[in-house]
Design a protein around this motif. Structure first.
Motif, PDB file in Angstrom:
ATOM      1  N   ALA A 138      28.636  23.427  43.948  1.00  0.00           N
ATOM      2  CA  ALA A 138      29.492  22.453  42.848  1.00  0.00           C
ATOM      3  C   ALA A 138      28.499  21.348  42.303  1.00  0.00           C
ATOM      4  CB  ALA A 138      30.405  21.718  43.946  1.00  0.00           C
ATOM      5  N   GLY A 139      27.568  21.913  41.360  1.00  0.00           N
ATOM      6  CA  GLY A 139      26.699  21.261  40.922  1.00  0.00           C
ATOM      7  C   GLY A 139      25.373  21.172  41.445  1.00  0.00           C
ATOM      8  N   PRO A 140      24.284  20.390  40.843  1.00  0.00           N
ATOM      9  CA  PRO A 140      22.965  20.334  41.627  1.00  0.00           C
ATOM     10  C   PRO A 140      22.580  19.824  42.542  1.00  0.00           C
ATOM     11  CG  PRO A 140      23.213  18.775  39.731  1.00  0.00           C
ATOM     12  CD  PRO A 140      24.518  19.570  39.830  1.00  0.00           C
ATOM     13  N   ASN A 141      23.639  19.016  43.361  1.00  0.00           N
ATOM     14  CA  ASN A 141      23.462  18.344  44.561  1.00  0.00           C
ATOM     15  C   ASN A 141      24.172  18.971  45.829  1.00  0.00           C
ATOM     16  OD1 ASN A 141      21.329  16.301  43.756  1.00  0.00           O
ATOM     17  ND2 ASN A 141      23.044  15.388  42.668  1.00  0.00           N
ATOM     18  N   HIS A 142      24.752  20.309  45.394  1.00  0.00           N
ATOM     19  CA  HIS A 142      25.613  20.600  46.477  1.00  0.00           C
ATOM     20  C   HIS A 142      25.143  20.924  47.984  1.00  0.00           C
ATOM     21  CE1 HIS A 142      24.072  24.646  45.192  1.00  0.00           C
ATOM     22  NE2 HIS A 142      23.966  25.047  46.356  1.00  0.00           N
ATOM     23  N   ALA A 143      23.807  21.106  47.835  1.00  0.00           N
ATOM     24  CA  ALA A 143      23.092  21.326  49.258  1.00  0.00           C
ATOM     25  C   ALA A 143      23.228  20.011  50.050  1.00  0.00           C
ATOM     26  CB  ALA A 143      21.553  21.707  48.998  1.00  0.00           C
ATOM     27  N   ALA A 144      22.810  18.918  49.357  1.00  0.00           N
ATOM     28  CA  ALA A 144      22.848  17.388  50.093  1.00  0.00           C
ATOM     29  C   ALA A 144      24.239  17.416  50.603  1.00  0.00           C
ATOM     30  CB  ALA A 144      22.328  16.602  49.258  1.00  0.00           C
ATOM     31  N   ALA A 145      25.446  17.803  49.670  1.00  0.00           N
ATOM     32  CA  ALA A 145      26.808  17.431  50.058  1.00  0.00           C
ATOM     33  C   ALA A 145      27.187  18.348  51.347  1.00  0.00           C
ATOM     34  CB  ALA A 145      27.497  17.694  48.742  1.00  0.00           C
ATOM     35  N   HIS A 146      26.765  19.593  51.196  1.00  0.00           N
ATOM     36  CA  HIS A 146      27.056  20.503  52.366  1.00  0.00           C
ATOM     37  C   HIS A 146      26.477  19.709  53.545  1.00  0.00           C
ATOM     38  CE1 HIS A 146      28.593  22.929  49.292  1.00  0.00           C
ATOM     39  NE2 HIS A 146      27.517  23.820  49.378  1.00  0.00           N
ATOM     40  N   LEU A 147      25.289  19.435  53.463  1.00  0.00           N
ATOM     41  CA  LEU A 147      24.526  18.785  55.041  1.00  0.00           C
ATOM     42  C   LEU A 147      25.592  17.558  55.403  1.00  0.00           C
ATOM     43  CD1 LEU A 147      20.733  19.044  54.098  1.00  0.00           C
ATOM     44  CD2 LEU A 147      22.310  20.818  55.319  1.00  0.00           C
ATOM     45  N   GLU A 148      25.898  16.861  54.566  1.00  0.00           N
ATOM     46  CA  GLU A 148      26.617  15.664  54.941  1.00  0.00           C
ATOM     47  C   GLU A 148      28.180  16.205  55.587  1.00  0.00           C
ATOM     48  OE1 GLU A 148      27.781  12.408  56.437  1.00  0.00           O
ATOM     49  OE2 GLU A 148      25.797  12.500  55.481  1.00  0.00           O
ATOM     50  N   THR A 149      28.534  17.273  54.861  1.00  0.00           N
ATOM     51  CA  THR A 149      29.954  17.896  55.438  1.00  0.00           C
ATOM     52  C   THR A 149      29.748  18.372  56.894  1.00  0.00           C
ATOM     53  OG1 THR A 149      30.727  18.319  53.034  1.00  0.00           O
ATOM     54  CG2 THR A 149      31.715  19.511  54.863  1.00  0.00           C
ATOM     55  N   ALA A 150      28.666  19.190  57.087  1.00  0.00           N
ATOM     56  CA  ALA A 150      28.460  19.715  58.154  1.00  0.00           C
ATOM     57  C   ALA A 150      28.291  18.525  59.352  1.00  0.00           C
ATOM     58  CB  ALA A 150      27.115  20.489  58.078  1.00  0.00           C
TER      59      ALA A 150
END
Length: 212
Positions: A174-186
């Protein structure tokens, strides 16, 4: 409370492993008394092949393979089971599917006999699923992958054994920052891991979150 986090990815530097680590961090931060155990199936060399010994055990004719017995013991020690995996071909990787094939045996995960029918044996086990997909949500919606994966994994595997799927997350591009968002969701999933499990036990029902 004790969580078993099962990870299936051959690269320890992968986003999948980072998501698992952040989830574990959330668990331990939520309560100093909580503990986490990792089952890194690739690093540990778990053999996912369903062999003649596994078939014999399914038919109640053989000795339980030692590696399967060890995995069942790890699950028996856990108050929650967490599976973190990349989505391969719209499902789990073969490594984690083979782990389920071999470990969730007849007589341990469920009891299927001609005279009594199916008895589900994992009703005490809350399950949390975190999959990482390589496409965006629109692709999953257009092709019906959300429903297909819930049917085959949440319902077809865990409901068959009576295990309660409390969390069912798909972390998608979901865009260039999806990895950071995934880590916060985790990390958030980890923080509420045992809160959601206790809430289920108190109400005897669960609302499974929508895939994201």
């Amino acid at each position: 409370m004790h969580a078993l986090i099962v990870v299936a990815h051959p690269d320890p530097q992968s986003l999948t492993h980072r998501v698992a680590a952040h989830l574990a961090e959330g668990v331990t931060l939520s309560d100093a008394g909580h503990s986490v155990e990792f089952a890194d199936l690739a690093a540990e060399g778990f053999d996912p092949r369903f062999t003649a010994a596994d078939i014999a055990r399914h038919l109640r004719k053989g000795v339980l393979p030692a590696d399967v017995a060890a995995e069942q013991a790890r699950i028996d020690r856990a108050d929650a089971l967490v599976l973190v995996y990349p989505v391969y071909w719209w499902s789990m990787p073969g490594l984690i599917k083979g782990w389920i094939d071999r470990v969730f045996t007849n007589g341990w995960a469920y009891d299927d006999r001609p005279d009594t029918g199916l008895v589900k044996l994992l009703g005490r086990l809350p399950v949390h699923l975190v999959g990482l997909g390589g496409a965006d949500a629109g692709t999953y919606v257009r092709h019906g992958y959300f429903g297909a994966m819930k049917t085959q994994i949440d319902h077809g595997i865990f409901d068959y054994c009576g295990a309660r799927v409390v969390t069912s997350e798909l972390l998608l591009e979901a865009g260039p920052n999806h990895a950071a968002a995934h880590l916060e969701t985790a990390r958030a999933v980890g923080r509420r891991l045992f809160d959601t499990s206790r809430r289920y036990e108190a109400t005897d029902r669960v609302k499974v979150p929508e895939f994201r």
